[in-house]
Design an enzyme around this catalytic site. Structure first.
Site, mmCIF file in Angstrom:
data_model
loop_
_atom_site.group_PDB
_atom_site.id
_atom_site.type_symbol
_atom_site.label_atom_id
_atom_site.label_comp_id
_atom_site.label_asym_id
_atom_site.label_seq_id
_atom_site.Cartn_x
_atom_site.Cartn_y
_atom_site.Cartn_z
ATOM 1 N N GLU A 1 0.010 -0.952 5.840
ATOM 2 C CA GLU A 1 1.318 -0.715 6.590
ATOM 3 C C GLU A 1 1.694 0.835 6.983
ATOM 4 O OE1 GLU A 1 5.084 1.219 7.857
ATOM 5 O OE2 GLU A 1 4.485 0.988 5.918
ATOM 6 N N ASP B 1 0.997 -0.928 -0.233
ATOM 7 C CA ASP B 1 -0.186 0.025 0.215
ATOM 8 C C ASP B 1 0.840 1.341 -0.290
ATOM 9 O OD1 ASP B 1 0.593 -0.727 2.920
ATOM 10 O OD2 ASP B 1 -0.976 0.670 3.685
#
Length: 370
Positions: free
Chosen positions: A132, A70
């Site tokens: 994350e 991400d």
């Protein structure tokens, strides 16, 4: 490497873009399966799915490598700022944090195979998570479970813009402060109101006295809002608080102090509520980490590259592997800078350098673990 990097960067994968993250995952999955790895898909819930890779002949791999798919950028950013290379820099959303690391890890393993060290792949467990950038809310239990019993953890965050790796990180969390007051007309009956913004302001000032920058503690109110109209005594106000600590002892102490501050009555007839938690423990420097850094420094000297280590305030998944007792090194991806901004860049020559460094690091750690 640049072709694959461009493909990844031009695929939006913001933390809340489940479809985009899964599309990046499909690209990554295809590459690792082509190397012979077997993929396990882990449901990410509201986020993209997490992926773990392991060689079919692996038996209790000693090394875990962690990377995240991400980015902080919303859908449409890649179309606005597509991947490009200008001189020795590559640009685009997530180019260094951390799509360049996806490429470096993949090609480090390809290099090992090409150089006759394909057996090393059997000693490596790889985990790509999808959240994350928002605190690994869904993937934390998975990281902790996969890290259990490992001898080494390699966290693929990018190297700092001066090429240093990361030996320690602060831990931290997010807190929400809610104030309930009482509305009243600011002109007709102000004395009947209870100003929630005033109470919030007093709390913010007190919370900021907890800052101890010298010892690595910071408490920062980054967002605040309240009120309904300029001529109304505000009945509610709220704030979002970022907390960073260098040790868990500091975390326990600062949280107790925050709770005590919020429990103090500032104004009769108001109510204050504090919620939140420390979501990432600190990654603390230890003997195991220093040994890992020593291995990379030795390899660096052989390559003619100086490898220095530093402590940083930003968080990463290294916190979870380190807290599990696994010697952990972070920031070993390609070199770049300005992460999370429109000017994010990757230093292109570092792709080859850091890939070679990573490949040899994996080879020697496998050798050490036998």
């Amino acid at each position: 490497m640049l072709t694959l990097l461009g493909k990844l960067v031009n695929t939006d994968s913001g933390s809340y873009d489940r479809d985009g993250v899964n599309l990046v995952g499909s690209i990554v999955r295809g590459e690792f399966e082509a190397l012979g790895f077997v993929t396990e898909v882990h449901d990410g819930g509201d986020y993209g799915d997490h992926l773990s890779f392991e060689h079919p002949e692996a038996e209790d791999p000693a090394i875990i490598a962690v990377a995240h798919m991400d980015t902080v950028f919303p859908r449409g950013t890649a179309a606005e700022r597509p991947f490009k290379v200008e001189g020795d820099r590559a640009y685009g959303p997530g180019v260094v944090d951390m799509k360049g690391s996806h490429v470096a890890l993949l090609y480090a393993l390809k290099a090992l195979v090409q150089d006759g060290h394909g057996e090393c792949l059997k000693h490596l467990k790889i985990l790509f998570n999808s959240d994350e950038e928002v605190g690994s809310r869904s993937s934390r239990p998975l990281i902790e479970r996969v890290a259990e019993g490992k001898k080494y953890a390699l966290i693929m965050e990018p190297s700092r813009d001066n090429g240093t790796v990361v030996s320690a990180r602060k831990g931290g969390g997010r807190y929400a402060l809610q104030v309930e007051g009482r509305a009243s007309h600011a002109g007709v009956a102000p004395e009947k109101g209870r100003n929630a913004i005033e109470v919030l302001a007093r709390k913010v000032i007190k919370l900021h006295t907890l800052n101890d920058y010298e010892n690595g503690v910071s408490v920062s109110v980054g967002l605040a809002e309240g009120g309904t109209a300029v001529n109304t005594i505000p009945p509610a106000a709220s704030a979002q608080i970022d907390v960073r600590v260098s040790t868990m002892e500091q975390a326990e102490e600062v949280v107790k102090k925050m709770e005590a501050i919020c429990a103090e009555e500032e104004m009769e007839g108001t109510r204050v509520t504090l919620s939140g938690h420390i979501s990432r423990p600190p990654m603390m420097e230890n003997e195991g980490t220093n040994e890992l850094i020593g291995v990379m420094q030795e390899i660096g000297r052989e390559m003619g590259v100086s490898i220095e280590a530093m402590k940083t305030g930003g968080g990463s998944d290294a916190a979870f592997t380190a807290a599990a007792g696994v010697p952990t090194i972070d920031g070993i991806g390609p070199i770049g800078g300005n992460a999370h901004s429109e000017d994010e860049f990757l230093y292109v020559p570092s792709l080859t350098e850091r890939t070679c460094l990573l490949a040899e690091t994996i080879r020697r750690l496998v050798e050490n673990s036998d």
